[in-house]
Scaffold this active site. Structure first.
Site, PDB file in Angstrom:
ATOM      1  N   ASP A 429      -4.393 -45.059  12.434  1.00  0.00           N
ATOM      2  CA  ASP A 429      -3.824 -43.731  12.262  1.00  0.00           C
ATOM      3  C   ASP A 429      -3.521 -43.108  13.632  1.00  0.00           C
ATOM      4  OD1 ASP A 429      -2.920 -41.543  10.875  1.00  0.00           O
ATOM      5  OD2 ASP A 429      -4.842 -41.058   9.931  1.00  0.00           O
ATOM      6  N   GLU A 432       0.508 -40.421  17.981  1.00  0.00           N
ATOM      7  CA  GLU A 432       1.731 -39.685  18.309  1.00  0.00           C
ATOM      8  C   GLU A 432       1.485 -38.519  19.268  1.00  0.00           C
ATOM      9  OE1 GLU A 432       1.495 -40.765  13.908  1.00  0.00           O
ATOM     10  OE2 GLU A 432       0.381 -39.402  15.220  1.00  0.00           O
ATOM     11  N   ASP A 495       2.119 -38.299   6.288  1.00  0.00           N
ATOM     12  CA  ASP A 495       1.588 -37.222   5.441  1.00  0.00           C
ATOM     13  C   ASP A 495       2.692 -36.527   4.662  1.00  0.00           C
ATOM     14  OD1 ASP A 495      -0.780 -37.924   6.582  1.00  0.00           O
ATOM     15  OD2 ASP A 495      -0.966 -36.146   7.836  1.00  0.00           O
TER      16      ASP A 495
END
Length: 775
Positions: A429, A432, A495
């Protein structure tokens, strides 16, 4: 990034120097070079006090031309993408009095001497012009501090100098790609910033930014700059695609392929093909969700609940809270809820499940690893040498510096310990939110490393999985990526929210990513944020289980299907219950494993994605150009997810007779409006296709060659073709398909039991390796 004020003027504070002519053209071995002054040289005095651009062309592979534009060449070398397929010895250069050209495979680039500046790319096989760089295309831009220019994500920190290129757009030419973007599939008219960000699926930001665009005219372009690339896709100069980067130089590659699949094949030959994935990864994944409460009892209850309801489950995923809160990441199971992790993992494996756990590349201050990483210099630092930290996500978190080999090995050692405990794969995960005011161990530019950071992170994890599990067994579930990230599958869409609109935007993102060279893609079934109403969840189940990879995951609520039946007060035995829908489409996917596994192997061999956007699958059909609510799953199955509670769906079938895999009904190509119950979806078999269907629907791990059924669709042309089916262990069976006047004869030289049958019809058992059928 827009520099001009209409066609005639520049924006306030912008000084633009354009390459005006090819003053000199020469060969240097297999490289073609040109000196391009920023004024047409009419007399000797024009060569004084004059900026020039140096343009160099070379070929790293057949069918690929690289272009480098430089103003000043004295800067330090900067990190670029890992072009793992690049080779020496390609490109034939010819220079004469009129022009210079370089030819490689089916592409030729020609620089014409003199003014105006002209660089033209041709398809050698067809003679067509693919695209070109012309007057005012090459630009060296200087910005005043108060320039009226939106500098994108770099903001006020953006450099004062930029280089841009503009490539011509032909009439009707459409542009795709640029990573996983959730807006319109066709990028014409858009401004796109290549800059990884954690912005969800409902914004202009993207987790997976790829500076590669694919043209409907049969070529693609990669900008070899891993930092911020600003695109104006027919949005500033409407006849051109402009891309610009900060600094003194710009490099890009043009790929010829004839059609979109051929372009992607060339692009992934240079940047890397998707890894071969294990068959088990295609099964249904169930997670704990994010902030829900769970322990081993909860996990066991969910797993047993799926088994009791006859819904085959392949992988169980533990999200963040398998570790103790504030400790992310310390790579230790929270002993309060998982006191016996080795025993837990062993019990899950005894049930035939694989196990995935969540990780990220950040170390929170409360983690016991923080002090160790700080002491050993394993984190990125601020300019003053202190560890960079902030409190977003995890309190006092630091970033592991993957440009430091020792830091990478340290991180990998913790993963290796988990793998030896019994963890099979990792959800990688984040990656970024990477700041700019930092220093890296190897001195890399923070701007260049911003998007590339996730590459180093995912490479570190994938590398240790391959080392421990073996090639073909490594699997990630990754959120962020950039060019070349396709080498380390799988990627999921990030998401989203629990709505039909978000379901549709998720698909647009996945199709855009597929057109950017990524072979495998998944998404959170039902949406991540919020609790989906039962209609959204059930429609998303069909879509999710007809994607390359399928995962049930949410944020604050569980995603086991019986919860949605309880919310509706619906009997689980009802064919339109969430339980029944989950069972139906999970088992359908598992029965299709011989077909899906073959599509995955093709992605590994050629780069052609498993989920194929319609413009990729049918480039000659103009009706497919803008379609972003349907796709081909592999070469022969058309899927049109239902984005409405009432089941209404509009779809387009290209020319020919298509057959519903679920009903056996045959319909003619064209636009259709259909209404589907929750246990149905438009799922059509391509005319004339031969679809391999397995003998089992309860697991991914079975012998696909054992008692396989070849489902034959009507509509195929007379003649011969071949079909190869590959088992998970690599064994293959080759089938010869002969069609004549409605009759189909299939034979195999291998000793393999098989049957053939019409879609939805009875089957005919092969005898002595041969079976015939009338369709």
């Amino acid at each position: 990034m827009k520099f001009t004020d209409g066609f005639w003027q520049l924006r306030q504070g912008v000084d633009a120097l354009y390459g005006r002519e090819a003053y000199d053209v020469w060969a240097d071995g297999r490289t073609l070079n040109a000196t391009v002054p920023t004024k047409v040289i009419e007399r000797r005095g024009d060569t004084l006090n004059r900026a020039t651009l140096t343009v160099s062309l070379h070929s790293p592979l057949p069918g690929v031309i690289g272009v480098r534009i430089e103003h000043h060449q004295g800067g330090r070398g900067e990190v670029s993408f890992d072009l793992v397929g690049a080779e020496d010895g390609h490109g034939d250069v010819v220079v004469d009095d009129a022009a210079g050209s370089i030819t490689s495979g089916r592409i030729r680039a020609t620089i014409t001497r003199g003014a105006p500046w002209s660089l033209v790319f041709h398809d050698v096989e067809t003679g067509r012009v693919l695209t070109s760089s012309g007057e005012k295309s090459l630009g060296y831009i200087r910005l005043a501090p108060d320039a009226a220019v939106e500098r994108g994500p770099l903001g006020a920190t953006g450099a004062g100098a930029y280089v841009h290129e503009q490539l011509a757009l032909d009439v009707g030419e459409l542009i795709y790609g640029l990573g996983e973007r959730f807006g319109p599939l066709v990028k014409n008219g858009q401004t796109v910033d290549i800059w990884n960000a954690d912005g969800g699926t409902s914004s202009e930001q993207a987790y997976k930014n790829v500076p590669f665009h694919l043209s409907s005219r049969g070529y693609g372009v990669l900008v070899d700059h891993p930092g911020h690339v600003s695109y104006e896709v027919g949005s500033e100069a409407v006849e051109r695609v402009q891309f610009s980067v900060a600094g003194e130089s710009l490099s890009y590659y043009v790929f010829a392929g004839g059609d979109p699949a051929g372009v992607i094949e060339r692009y992934t030959a240079l940047t890397g093909r998707p890894a071969r994935l294990p068959a088990w990864s295609y099964g249904l994944w169930l997670t704990t969700s994010f902030t829900t409460d769970y322990d081993e009892a909860t996990v066991t209850r969910f797993i047993e609940g799926m088994a009791e309801r006859d819904i085959p489950l392949g992988t169980f995923h533990f999200d963040c809270f398998w570790m103790r809160e504030f400790n992310w990441c310390d790579f230790e199971w929270d002993p309060r809820v998982f006191p016996d992790p080795e025993g837990l993992l062993g019990r899950l494996h005894e049930r035939g499940l694989r196990v995935c756990v969540w990780i990220n590349p950040y170390i929170g201050q409360r983690s016991p690893l923080f002090a160790e990483g700080k002491e050993k210099g394993y984190f990125v630092t601020r300019r003053d040498g202190s560890v960079w930290q902030w409190d977003l996500w995890q309190a006092g978190m630091a970033l592991v510096d993957f440009t430091n080999p020792d830091a990478t090995a340290w991180y990998q050692d913790h993963l290796r310990r988990l793998i030896r405990q019994g963890v099979d794969c990792f959800k990688t995960d984040f990656g970024e939110r990477i700041p700019l005011e930092i220093d890296y161990f190897d001195g890399s530019s923070p701007e260049r490393m911003h998007n590339l950071y996730t590459q180093r992170y995912n490479e570190a994890v994938f590398e240790v999985l391959e080392a421990e599990r073996g090639e073909g067994e490594a699997v990630l579930f990754a959120r962020s990526a950039t060019a070349g990230g396709q080498r380390m599958p799988v990627h999921w869409g990030g998401d989203n929210t629990s709505s039909f609109a978000s379901m549709a935007e998720s698909l647009r993102g996945g199709l855009s990513l597929s057109l950017s060279g990524f072979g495998f893609w998944s998404h959170d079934i039902g949406g991540f944020e919020g609790m989906p109403d039962p209609a959204v969840f059930k429609r998303w189940l069909a879509f999710g289980l007809l994607s390359s990879h399928s995962r049930l995951h949410g944020s604050t609520s569980y995603r086991v299907p019986w919860l949605f039946d309880e919310a509706e007060g619906r009997d689980e035995a009802d064919t339109e219950s969430a339980v029944s829908v989950a069972r139906r489409f999970t088992r359908l996917k598992l029965a299709l494993m011989p077909y899906l596994h073959a599509a995955g192997l093709e992605a590994h061999r050629t780069g052609t994605p498993v989920m194929r956007p319609m413009p990729l699958a049918f480039p000659g059909d103009p009706a497919t150009a803008y379609l972003d609510r349907q796709y081909m799953l592999g070469p022969d199955l058309l899927v049109a997810p239902v984005f409405s509670a009432d089941g209404a769906v509009d779809l387009y079938l290209p020319a020919g007779e298509w057959t519903s895999l679920l009903t056996g009904e045959t319909v003619s190509g064209g636009w259709r409006r259909e209404t589907h119950a929750f246990d149905s979806v438009p799922l059509y078999v391509r005319p004339g296709a031969v679809l391999p269907v397995g003998a089992r629907d309860d697991t991914t791990d079975y012998d696909y060659l054992d008692d396989i059924t070849l489902r034959v669709a009507p509509g195929g042309a007379d003649g011969e073709s071949a079909l190869t089916v590959t088992a998970a262990d690599g064994r293959t069976a080759r089938f010869r398909v002969e069609r004549a006047q409605g009759s189909v004869r299939i034979s195999s030289e291998e000793v393999v039991a098989f049957s053939i049958g019409a879609i939805g019809g009875e089957t005919v058992r092969a005898s002595d390796g041969v079976a015939e059928l009338t369709v």
